[in-house]
Design a protein around this motif. Structure first.
Motif: not given
Length: 342
Positions: A163-171, A330-340
């Motif tokens: 009925i659904a998929y919850v996860g990352c848009d890997y592309v 249901n794609y999750t939100e992508l975010s970029i992290h660096i040390e700061q």
């Protein structure tokens, strides 16, 4: 607030029909259901959640939640923690959820299959990881026999209805990684991929596809020099890194896709005597924090593990309790992290 009597009058149906639509019980023709739902929308009807909650408790729903062991997959620690929090919340509605780990040994898998074969009939639905597993086959077989909704999280399997998929848009995640490779190593970066492929190959393959697509369009001078497997054997991983450095000594960016326990990052840093390789990873777990501070990891791409833990259960509950059809993807939100910013 509008009443069900007003809804029934506007839709031209009986009060009993409106009640069946509201509580998703009994048979209602699709055309009739559409009329009732349209009347509810026009009258701005908001169902009485207290009454609905009492009705849901009488259903005594039972869910099955499958999750990987976290020893070699620390990403799934917050996934599981979030799922367990949602499980406690759903208990207020009389929902019981059994959580099982996907077994890593065949003997343990055989035991769990025997147990679930005997008990699968008591479950109303399941949340599962999209991995090649005999457990998943058993669950999929059950869904073919009777109405048994499945929600995939983190990854999915083609050919199994859900009925659904919850996860990352890997592309899209792979496209971001290509951009980070250009930022850290230059538009003419020399890139190698490292990943645990195995039973979750889909996420690695789609990320690589997204990376290559973005590189071909935006960074034509970027070169992909090869890809290597990550295993739970650290000695084997060290040999793979040395092989990479021997075959592709010009490598200056490594994209670590499915990293297992992230020890591969320290191996790469230790073998990179010239300290020229920038490492890009996925996700963010405690073990990575020191790697950022030590300058081993340059950037990582996150995919909301908490959402992947709780939302599948919420969608399954709303579907069975209130008849709410979830979005298929249901794609999750992508975010970029660096040390700061960690």
């Amino acid at each position: 607030m509008a009443t069900i009597i007003e809804i029934a009058k506007m839709a031209g149906v009986s009060i009993g029909t409106v009640d069946r639509v509201l509580h998703n019980r009994g048979y209602v023709k699709a055309e009739t259901r559409t009329k009732v739902e349209k009347a509810m929308e026009q009258l701005n009807y908001e169902p009485n959640r207290v009454a609905q909650g009492l009705a849901v408790m009488k259903k005594k729903l039972r869910f099955l939640y499958m999750t990987p062991k976290t020893l070699h997959n620390p990403f799934f620690i917050p996934v599981r923690q979030s799922a367990e929090k949602k499980i406690q919340e759903l208990k207020a509605y009389g929902v019981e959820t059994d959580v099982y780990d996907y077994p890593e040994r065949s003997i343990d898998e055989d035991k769990l299959i025997k147990k679930l074969t005997a008990e699968i009939g008591k479950y109303d639905g399941a949340c599962i990881l999209g991995k090649d597993s005999s457990i998943n086959k058993l669950i999929a077989d059950e869904a073919r026999k009777r109405p048994f909704p499945i929600v995939f999280y983190n990854s999915k399997i083609e050919g199994i209805d859900s009925i659904a998929y919850v996860g990352c848009d890997y592309v899209s995640s792979g496209r971001l990684a290509a951009g980070l490779a250009a930022m850290t190593g230059g538009a003419d970066s020399k890139v190698c991929f490292f990943s645990e492929f195995g039973s979750i190959r889909e996420s690695a393959d789609e990320r690589i596809h997204g990376f290559l697509k973005e590189a071909n369009i935006r960074y034509p001078d970027m070169k992909i020099l090869g890809k290597w497997d990550i295993t739970s054997d650290k000695a084997q991983n060290k040999r793979a890194v040395r092989q990479m450095l021997k075959k592709a000594p010009e490598t200056n960016v490594v994209y670590v896709i499915n990293p297992m326990d992230y020890s591969i990052c320290r191996i790469i840093a230790a073998e990179d005597k010239e300290n020229k390789i920038k490492i890009i990873t996925n996700d963010l777990v405690p073990i990575q924090y020191d790697m950022f501070k030590d300058g081993i990891i340059s950037a990582t791409i996150c995919q909301e593990p908490e959402k992947q833990g709780e939302l599948p259960l919420e969608l399954l509950f709303n579907y069975l309790a209130y008849g709410i059809q979830p979005s298929k993807v249901n794609y999750t939100e992508l975010s970029i992290h660096i040390e700061q910013n960690i």
